[in-house]
Design an enzyme around this catalytic site. Structure first.
Site, short mmCIF file in Angstrom:
data_model
loop_
_atom_site.label_atom_id
_atom_site.label_comp_id
_atom_site.label_asym_id
_atom_site.label_seq_id
_atom_site.Cartn_x
_atom_site.Cartn_y
_atom_site.Cartn_z
N TYR A 181 0.84 -1.19 0.00
CA TYR A 181 0.00 0.00 0.00
C TYR A 181 0.88 1.25 0.00
CZ TYR A 181 -3.72 -3.36 0.85
OH TYR A 181 -4.58 -4.41 0.72
N ARG A 229 2.29 -1.21 11.26
CA ARG A 229 2.44 -2.53 10.63
C ARG A 229 3.36 -2.37 9.43
NH1 ARG A 229 -1.79 -7.30 8.83
NH2 ARG A 229 -1.26 -8.02 10.91
#
Length: 369
Positions: A181, A229
């Protein structure tokens, strides 16, 4: 005697009753980007099942940042009000709750998985964006390379979403910097081929993601923990490495990040071509490595399925928390059953803590003396 998996854990002023985390898992059930009754029921069920921390799935900070048009979002007050109902439900069922903020970047504007994640038109007036014009895969959107205005706008978006998360009652914010992402795509040389101050050397590739983290930390309460994360490795012979992750994690620690959620991959598709073999606990070594090198608390995740396995990860000091995903979907009572399995007392007199807590609340509410 309490097993290590069910010992409390504290980060800043957040105290978790145990070390079991429900992983953020995309559910594709928010056509209006709003958390509804389905999300409240789904996530509160894990709290009733004994988990210490329940994570809301990746939640976009802007309309064009959604992976699919069925993802959650947090960019309007209406979203925050719905999340306030969700955090209340999870708290009343005995757990703490966190939210994972993300922008999908070049992986945005795709169809849900049952339609093969095929590219779909971006929201009106928006564009699929990335660090460069390299698509995520063959046939995917060709992203528009972000400029300084885009970066400033997204830093503002992350900041605004963080403020709304605080108002909604979340206990923890996690920034999604993994799985190909937007922020991961800036970090990895496989996707970032810029030649300006945001590409090339590692320090440049980290620049924009670190600016985002700094902004989130500024707008998140100082007594509440912040997590990130990351994809600890890209999982190919070139690309982001565990050595890079050590440097990044140390920079995150200095900014004020408290916890690293240690995943991997997501940059190369199909993932069967990765050099990291999948198997039970296949990412635990990344959590152990970063914990040892930086002193940061870590979450181990990835095919952790049974109580003894999870307990051993905590007992051996390889991670501070374990995140359970698919097994929670199969059995929302995973944590309660793990607590009983690890206890020396398997009799009916051994009441899991949630039931005792719930009975106490019931007795208090019905006591008319």
């Amino acid at each position: 005697m309490t097993s290590p998996l069910f010992e409390p854990f504290t980060l800043r002023n957040l105290r978790l009753d145990n070390r079991v985390v429900v992983s953020p898992m995309q559910t594709y059930c928010a056509p209006d980007a709003i958390a509804g009754a389905w999300h409240r029921t789904h996530l509160a069920r894990f709290a009733l099942g004994g988990a210490g921390l329940v994570m809301v799935e990746a939640t976009a900070v802007s309309p064009e940042g959604r992976s699919t048009n069925m993802d959650l979002g947090l960019w309007e007050e209406e979203h925050a009000q719905a999340f306030a109902d969700l955090t209340k439900a999870v708290h009343e069922c005995g757990a703490r709750i966190g939210i994972q903020l993300q922008h999908a970047g070049r992986k945005a504007s795709t169809a849900p998985p049952w339609r093969g994640f095929a590219p779909v038109p971006a929201p009106q007036g928006q564009a699929v964006i990335g660090p460069s014009d390299k698509p995520a895969s063959s046939g995917a959107h060709v992203p528009r390379q972000m400029d300084a205005d885009d970066m400033a706008r997204l830093i503002d978006a992350y900041s605004a979403s963080t403020r709304m998360a605080a108002c909604a009652g979340f206990d923890l914010v996690e920034i999604h910097m993994a799985h190909g992402y937007l922020l991961h795509s800036f970090l990895s040389p496989l996707s970032n081929d810029r030649t300006d101050d945001y590409g090339g050397a590692l320090e440049n590739r980290m620049r924009f993601p670190l600016r985002v983290v700094e902004a989130v930390r500024t707008h998140w309460a100082p007594d509440k923990p912040l997590a990130c994360r990351i994809s600890s490795v890209d999982g190919v012979s070139v690309g982001w490495s565990i050595a890079d992750s050590r440097i990044l994690a140390d920079r995150l620690r200095r900014i004020g990040v408290d916890l690293i959620d240690c995943s991997s991959g997501g940059m190369i598709l199909p993932e069967r071509d990765m050099l990291v073999p999948r198997g039970p606990g296949f990412q635990v070594d990344f959590a152990a490595d970063l914990r040892g090198h930086t002193g940061l608390a870590t979450i181990a995740v990835g095919q952790i399925t049974d109580a003894a396995q999870a307990n051993d990860i905590i007992a051996s000091g390889r991670a501070d928390l374990v995140a359970i995903g698919r097994q929670m979907l199969v059995n929302p009572n995973w944590a309660l059953e793990a607590e009983t399995a690890l206890s020396a007392d398997h009799s009916y007199d051994h009441w899991p803590r949630q039931f005792g807590w719930w009975l106490g609340r019931r007795r208090h509410a019905t006591d008319t003396r």
